[in-house]
Design a protein around this motif. Structure first.
Motif, short mmCIF file in Angstrom:
data_model
loop_
_atom_site.label_atom_id
_atom_site.label_comp_id
_atom_site.label_asym_id
_atom_site.label_seq_id
_atom_site.Cartn_x
_atom_site.Cartn_y
_atom_site.Cartn_z
N SER A 65 0.92 -1.03 0.03
CA SER A 65 0.02 0.03 -0.14
C SER A 65 0.74 1.21 -0.12
CB SER A 65 -0.92 0.11 1.23
OG SER A 65 -1.67 1.21 1.22
N ARG A 66 0.56 2.17 -0.85
CA ARG A 66 1.29 3.37 -1.12
C ARG A 66 0.88 4.38 -0.04
NH1 ARG A 66 5.83 1.60 -2.40
NH2 ARG A 66 5.93 0.18 -4.23
N LYS A 67 -0.29 4.19 0.49
CA LYS A 67 -0.90 5.40 1.26
C LYS A 67 -0.99 5.09 2.74
CE LYS A 67 -2.75 9.50 1.69
NZ LYS A 67 -1.83 10.73 1.80
N HIS A 69 -0.86 3.04 6.13
CA HIS A 69 0.64 2.84 6.99
C HIS A 69 0.33 3.12 8.70
CE1 HIS A 69 0.28 7.28 6.48
NE2 HIS A 69 0.65 7.32 7.92
N GLU A 106 10.18 2.83 4.09
CA GLU A 106 9.80 1.56 3.56
C GLU A 106 10.52 0.20 4.36
OE1 GLU A 106 9.33 1.64 -0.56
OE2 GLU A 106 8.01 3.19 -0.63
N GLY A 110 8.17 -2.94 0.57
CA GLY A 110 7.67 -1.82 0.18
C GLY A 110 6.47 -1.06 1.05
N ARG A 112 4.66 1.09 3.66
CA ARG A 112 5.04 2.44 4.15
C ARG A 112 4.95 2.49 5.68
NH1 ARG A 112 1.59 7.75 3.26
NH2 ARG A 112 3.06 9.36 2.88
#
Length: 121
Positions: A65-67, A69, A106, A110, A112
């Protein structure tokens, strides 16, 4: 009534446990704790330090997930950031939260992670 967060679960790809152990134990300074037999059979790792508990579960079609966290409170944030960079982890400082020093990084797959410390005063 909610009293506390027991743990945060993050996902990881199959076979990533050695890299996760190296990062969460050696880089972040957490301790791996044994999983009960049934969850252990599914793979993954559990880590803790003080009241902070992070569970890494195996997800066959994993995508980080990039958003989303966890926000992890630290003490001595600048020294902690230096610890991460000394281990090769990227640290990205963010000054957009008033009253806090914080950075993002990260884990090796990966996910976050946010690290923050309240400003004195």
């Amino acid at each position: 009534m909610l009293a506390a967060i027991d743990h945060v679960q993050l996902a990881a790809p199959p076979g990533s446990e050695p890299a996760l152990r190296a990062y969460y134990v050696d880089v972040l300074g957490m301790t791996e704790v044994p999983k009960p037999p049934v969850p252990a059979a599914r793979g993954g790792c559990w880590f803790e330090t003080g009241d902070v508990r992070l569970h890494l579960g195996i997800e066959p079609d994993f995508r980080p997930s990039r958003k989303a966290h966890p926000g992890l409170r630290v003490t001595g944030i600048e020294a902690y950031a230096r610890r991460l960079t000394a281990h090769g982890a990227k640290v990205t400082w963010d000054d957009d939260l008033p009253g806090h020093h914080r950075f993002y990084s990260e884990d090796p797959v990966g996910n976050r992670l946010e690290f923050l410390e309240c400003e004195p005063g």
